[in-house]
Structure formats: C-alpha cells, structure tokens
Scaffold this active site. Structure first.
Site, PDB file in Angstrom:
ATOM      1  N   ARG A  85       0.834  -1.202   0.000  1.00 27.02           N
ATOM      2  CA  ARG A  85       0.000   0.000   0.000  1.00 27.02           C
ATOM      3  C   ARG A  85       0.866   1.248   0.000  1.00 27.02           C
ATOM      4  O   ARG A  85       1.913   1.278   0.635  1.00 27.02           O
ATOM      5  CB  ARG A  85      -0.865   0.044   1.276  1.00 27.02           C
ATOM      6  CG  ARG A  85      -1.596  -1.227   1.594  1.00 27.02           C
ATOM      7  CD  ARG A  85      -2.993  -1.182   1.007  1.00 27.02           C
ATOM      8  NE  ARG A  85      -3.752  -2.361   1.367  1.00 27.02           N
ATOM      9  CZ  ARG A  85      -4.454  -2.489   2.485  1.00 27.02           C
ATOM     10  NH1 ARG A  85      -4.481  -1.517   3.354  1.00 27.02           N
ATOM     11  NH2 ARG A  85      -5.123  -3.574   2.725  1.00 27.02           N
ATOM     12  N   GLY A  86       0.375   2.264  -0.680  1.00 26.24           N
ATOM     13  CA  GLY A  86       1.072   3.550  -0.693  1.00 26.24           C
ATOM     14  C   GLY A  86       1.913   3.671  -1.952  1.00 26.24           C
ATOM     15  O   GLY A  86       2.688   2.762  -2.284  1.00 26.24           O
ATOM     16  N   ALA A  87       1.720   4.800  -2.645  1.00 29.57           N
ATOM     17  CA  ALA A  87       2.379   4.975  -3.939  1.00 29.57           C
ATOM     18  C   ALA A  87       3.906   4.933  -3.845  1.00 29.57           C
ATOM     19  O   ALA A  87       4.581   4.462  -4.761  1.00 29.57           O
ATOM     20  CB  ALA A  87       1.919   6.301  -4.545  1.00 29.57           C
ATOM     21  N   GLY A  88       4.463   5.406  -2.731  1.00 27.33           N
ATOM     22  CA  GLY A  88       5.917   5.381  -2.554  1.00 27.33           C
ATOM     23  C   GLY A  88       6.420   3.956  -2.381  1.00 27.33           C
ATOM     24  O   GLY A  88       7.369   3.523  -3.038  1.00 27.33           O
ATOM     25  N   ARG A 120      -0.445  -1.538 -11.667  1.00 27.11           N
ATOM     26  CA  ARG A 120      -1.247  -0.470 -11.047  1.00 27.11           C
ATOM     27  C   ARG A 120      -1.194   0.720 -12.001  1.00 27.11           C
ATOM     28  O   ARG A 120      -0.135   1.328 -12.171  1.00 27.11           O
ATOM     29  CB  ARG A 120      -0.676  -0.053  -9.689  1.00 27.11           C
ATOM     30  CG  ARG A 120      -0.685  -1.100  -8.580  1.00 27.11           C
ATOM     31  CD  ARG A 120      -2.050  -1.590  -8.150  1.00 27.11           C
ATOM     32  NE  ARG A 120      -2.974  -0.590  -7.671  1.00 27.11           N
ATOM     33  CZ  ARG A 120      -3.075  -0.181  -6.412  1.00 27.11           C
ATOM     34  NH1 ARG A 120      -2.278  -0.660  -5.490  1.00 27.11           N
ATOM     35  NH2 ARG A 120      -3.996   0.702  -6.071  1.00 27.11           N
ATOM     36  N   CYS A 138      -6.724   8.320   4.058  1.00 30.00           N
ATOM     37  CA  CYS A 138      -6.098   7.081   3.592  1.00 30.00           C
ATOM     38  C   CYS A 138      -4.831   6.795   4.395  1.00 30.00           C
ATOM     39  O   CYS A 138      -4.761   7.150   5.585  1.00 30.00           O
ATOM     40  CB  CYS A 138      -5.807   7.167   2.094  1.00 30.00           C
ATOM     41  SG  CYS A 138      -5.419   5.559   1.353  1.00 30.00           S
ATOM     42  N   ASP A 168      -0.686  10.087  -5.323  1.00 30.93           N
ATOM     43  CA  ASP A 168      -0.327   8.970  -6.211  1.00 30.93           C
ATOM     44  C   ASP A 168       0.310   9.515  -7.478  1.00 30.93           C
ATOM     45  O   ASP A 168       1.260   8.930  -8.003  1.00 30.93           O
ATOM     46  CB  ASP A 168      -1.557   8.127  -6.531  1.00 30.93           C
ATOM     47  CG  ASP A 168      -1.960   7.288  -5.320  1.00 30.93           C
ATOM     48  OD1 ASP A 168      -2.688   7.808  -4.458  1.00 30.93           O
ATOM     49  OD2 ASP A 168      -1.487   6.137  -5.219  1.00 30.93           O
ATOM     50  N   ASN A 194      -5.169  11.371  -6.070  1.00 30.68           N
ATOM     51  CA  ASN A 194      -4.937  10.667  -4.801  1.00 30.68           C
ATOM     52  C   ASN A 194      -6.168   9.825  -4.469  1.00 30.68           C
ATOM     53  O   ASN A 194      -7.170   9.850  -5.204  1.00 30.68           O
ATOM     54  CB  ASN A 194      -4.636  11.681  -3.689  1.00 30.68           C
ATOM     55  CG  ASN A 194      -4.046  11.035  -2.445  1.00 30.68           C
ATOM     56  OD1 ASN A 194      -3.118  10.239  -2.531  1.00 30.68           O
ATOM     57  ND2 ASN A 194      -4.594  11.355  -1.285  1.00 30.68           N
ATOM     58  N   LYS A 195      -6.098   9.097  -3.372  1.00 31.76           N
ATOM     59  CA  LYS A 195      -7.176   8.182  -3.001  1.00 31.76           C
ATOM     60  C   LYS A 195      -8.541   8.853  -3.072  1.00 31.76           C
ATOM     61  O   LYS A 195      -8.705   9.996  -2.665  1.00 31.76           O
ATOM     62  CB  LYS A 195      -6.896   7.631  -1.584  1.00 31.76           C
ATOM     63  CG  LYS A 195      -7.859   6.579  -1.066  1.00 31.76           C
ATOM     64  CD  LYS A 195      -8.062   5.371  -1.971  1.00 31.76           C
ATOM     65  CE  LYS A 195      -6.795   4.802  -2.548  1.00 31.76           C
ATOM     66  NZ  LYS A 195      -6.010   4.047  -1.601  1.00 31.76           N
ATOM     67  N   LYS A 251       6.453  11.467  -7.822  1.00 32.99           N
ATOM     68  CA  LYS A 251       5.002  11.380  -8.029  1.00 32.99           C
ATOM     69  C   LYS A 251       4.569  12.340  -9.141  1.00 32.99           C
ATOM     70  O   LYS A 251       3.403  12.384  -9.513  1.00 32.99           O
ATOM     71  CB  LYS A 251       4.257  11.735  -6.729  1.00 32.99           C
ATOM     72  CG  LYS A 251       4.754  11.016  -5.478  1.00 32.99           C
ATOM     73  CD  LYS A 251       4.010   9.754  -5.208  1.00 32.99           C
ATOM     74  CE  LYS A 251       4.501   8.958  -4.017  1.00 32.99           C
ATOM     75  NZ  LYS A 251       4.166   9.457  -2.700  1.00 32.99           N
TER      76      LYS A 251
HETATM   77  P1  RI2 Z   1       2.584   7.409   0.158  1.00 36.28           P
HETATM   78  C1  RI2 Z   1      -2.138   5.641  -1.450  1.00 36.28           C
HETATM   79  O1  RI2 Z   1      -2.806   4.927  -2.394  1.00 36.28           O
HETATM   80  C2  RI2 Z   1      -2.962   6.818  -0.991  1.00 36.28           C
HETATM   81  O2  RI2 Z   1      -3.726   7.378  -2.045  1.00 36.28           O
HETATM   82  C3  RI2 Z   1      -1.882   7.719  -0.526  1.00 36.28           C
HETATM   83  O3  RI2 Z   1      -2.294   9.058  -0.358  1.00 36.28           O
HETATM   84  C4  RI2 Z   1      -0.879   7.568  -1.645  1.00 36.28           C
HETATM   85  O4  RI2 Z   1      -0.902   6.177  -1.959  1.00 36.28           O
HETATM   86  C5  RI2 Z   1       0.525   8.007  -1.317  1.00 36.28           C
HETATM   87  O5  RI2 Z   1       1.062   7.235  -0.281  1.00 36.28           O
HETATM   88  P2  RI2 Z   1      -2.527   3.355  -2.716  1.00 36.28           P
HETATM   89  O6  RI2 Z   1      -1.386   3.400  -3.681  1.00 36.28           O
HETATM   90  O7  RI2 Z   1       3.437   7.193  -1.057  1.00 36.28           O
HETATM   91  O8  RI2 Z   1      -2.196   2.666  -1.424  1.00 36.28           O
HETATM   92  O9  RI2 Z   1       2.728   8.790   0.733  1.00 36.28           O
HETATM   93  O10 RI2 Z   1      -3.788   2.859  -3.328  1.00 36.28           O
HETATM   94  O11 RI2 Z   1       2.782   6.331   1.194  1.00 36.28           O
END
Ligand code: RI2
Length: 295
Positions: free
Chosen positions: A4-7, A47, A113, A182, A192-193, A218
C-alpha cells in the site's frame, strides 16, 4: 493490494527489477534486455494510476540498454534499483522535516487514507515536541485509515478515526489537512485516493490549508505531453458483498480522484514547499524535460 502507498509501490517495483537482474540466468545481453523490457511493462501495468511506480521502475533501468556486457547491464539495474529505494526513503524523511514546520503546537490536523509521507509529517511534528491531534478518515472501501490510526497511536499521537462522510463535520476544528499523492500532473492537479477532492473542497470552504506531501517522483512526465491519468476502478465486491444488493444495481468503484491545483495550498516535496503552479518548472529543472513536440 498487499503493498500500500504509492511510494512503497514504487520502491517495490524498482526492487523487483533489481531482483530480476540479480537472479537472471540467461547468457545473452540482447535476450536480457528484451526480457527486462517485458518485466518493466508487466510491473508498470499492475497499477495504472500511481506514476510513482512507472518512475521508480524506469529509474531502475536507466542507461541499462547502453551496457556493453550482460554482467554490466545486470549490475547497473541492481544498483539503480537500490539507489532509487534509498533516495525515495530519504525523500520521505526530508518531507517530514519540512512539513512538520507547518504544524504548530496544539494544532489539529486531518489526513486521508494511508500516506507514509503525510504520516511522516505528523510524526515529525510530534517528535519536535508539539502536541498534535489528528482526525484520520476510515477511507472506504479498503479502510487504509485503520493502518494510519495504528501508526499514529503507536507513536503516542492523539488520533480520532472518522468515517469518510464526517469530514465536513470536523473541518471547523481542523488547522491543516495533510494528504499524500499517487500522481501530480504537470499542471498541478493531484491524483490521490478517492475522497481526497471532497476533503479539499471542505477545507477550502472552511479556509483550512490543504497540503499535499509528495516526493517528486510522483510528478508525471506523461502528463506533459497531454496524457491523462487513468483512474483505476476496482472490483464491485469491495463495495458490497455478493447477494447483499439486487443484481440490477450497478457499482462504480473508482479508487482515486483528482483535485485541481486551486484547492491546494502547497506541495511539500523533498525539493521544498512548492505551489501547484510550479510543478512544470520543477519537472524541467529536475529532469531537463523539453517542451514535447517542439521542432
Ligand atoms: P505514500 C495511497 O494509495 C494513498 O492514495 C496515498 O495518499 C498515496 O498512496 C501516497 O502514499 P494506494 O497506492 O506514497 O495505497 O505517501 O492505493 O505512502
């Protein structure tokens, strides 16, 4: 959805390329480069919305096609991947240090999120000894807000979980909003979410500053040449269980939404605090992006 998380998704994508290169068993450079192209395409397609994945994966293969031996190509991809993972984690730390300054002692903030960059900012302020209260949205349908409240509670931060539809009810007692990203387009739009844009509208109405915590990977170079961002739609079963509603009812489950730059006070990046209108010039400075299609 296990990552989880775009990073984190970007780091996982880049690391997968590194792993692919390290464990590649063939003996032809040409074949390796072809297989590498296939791996890149497969990972990026997993994704579609977060450009961080594409940027992370492409930075892992940067320059590899110019290698003169297979060993050189494999080593290059593995090193690139490690470098991306290191710089990406460092960027999140820098964002925490910069963003934390925007939180004053006694502030109440809201997040949506689970964003490691946004959570990092809040934890950063708390580490500086500031007292911070947090509202965290549940974030339907996957409820990533649960991850956020656990992380914040573990850090000893006063956190309140709210359902997504309670955002406007609490906004009057919020001092700043911090969300992740994202993808950010060249014209400063945040992807973003899903639900982020409603929060931005509520913040705007209540005159609450709305900050986006985002590493510069990003930023989407694709949007420079006019590409739009594909918003991933996920399975209907995430919204309602099979048999719960009549078969004739359709379900629409977009995972992300877009927030225009006019609702964003600033992007908090590892390059500093920048206005959404400056994304294009920061992209050009960082990547030497040329105006596309110019003769
Ligand atoms: P970080 C998440 O989405 C959320 O949308 C969150 O705001 C975004 O990624 C960035 O997250 P998902 O990819 O990179 O889990 O800051 O669906 O952790």
């Amino acid at each position: 959805m296990r990552i989880r998380g775009a990073g984190r998704i970007a780091r996982a994508g880049a690391s997968a390329i590194g792993e692919f290169a390290r464990t590649y068993e063939g003996d032809s450079l040409e074949r390796f480069l072809r297989d590498l192209d296939g791996a890149v395409a497969t990972i990026i397609a997993s994704r579609p919305t977060a450009v961080s994945l594409r940027n992370g994966v492409l930075s892992a293969v940067k320059g590899v096609s110019s290698a003169s031996t297979l060993e050189e190509a494999k080593a290059m991809a593995a090193e690139n991947a490690e470098r991306f993972a290191r710089s990406s984690s460092k960027a999140v730390e820098t964002i925490a240090a910069i963003g934390a300054k925007r939180i004053k002692d006694g502030d109440t903030v809201l997040t949506h999120c689970n964003s490691s960059a946004a959570v990092g900012v809040i934890k950063g302020a708390s580490r500086q000894g500031k007292s911070v209260k947090v509202y965290a949205t549940e974030t339907r349908p996957w409820r990533q807000g649960i991850v956020t409240v656990r992380e914040l509670a573990d850090a000893g931060i006063d956190v309140t979980l709210i359902v997504d539809s309670a955002v406007r009810s609490v906004m009057r007692s919020v001092d700043e909003v911090f969300v992740g990203a994202d993808t950010i387009t060249s014209d400063g739009v945040l992807i973003n979410k899903v639900g982020t844009s409603q929060i931005a509208l509520a913040a705007n109405e209540a005159r609450v500053p709305f900050y986006v915590c985002a590493e510069t990977y990003k930023f989407s170079p694709l949007t420079l040449s006019g590409d739009t961002v594909v918003i991933e739609e996920r399975d209907a079963a995430e919204v309602a269980k099979p048999g719960e509603i009549p078969d004739s009812v359709k379900i629409f489950n977009p995972v992300f939404d877009s927030t225009p730059g006019r609702y964003i006070d600033a992007l908090i990046t590892e390059e500093g605090l920048i206005p959404p209108g400056a994304v294009y010039s920061v992209m050009c400075r960082l990547w030497g992006v040329q105006t596309p299609f110019k003769e």
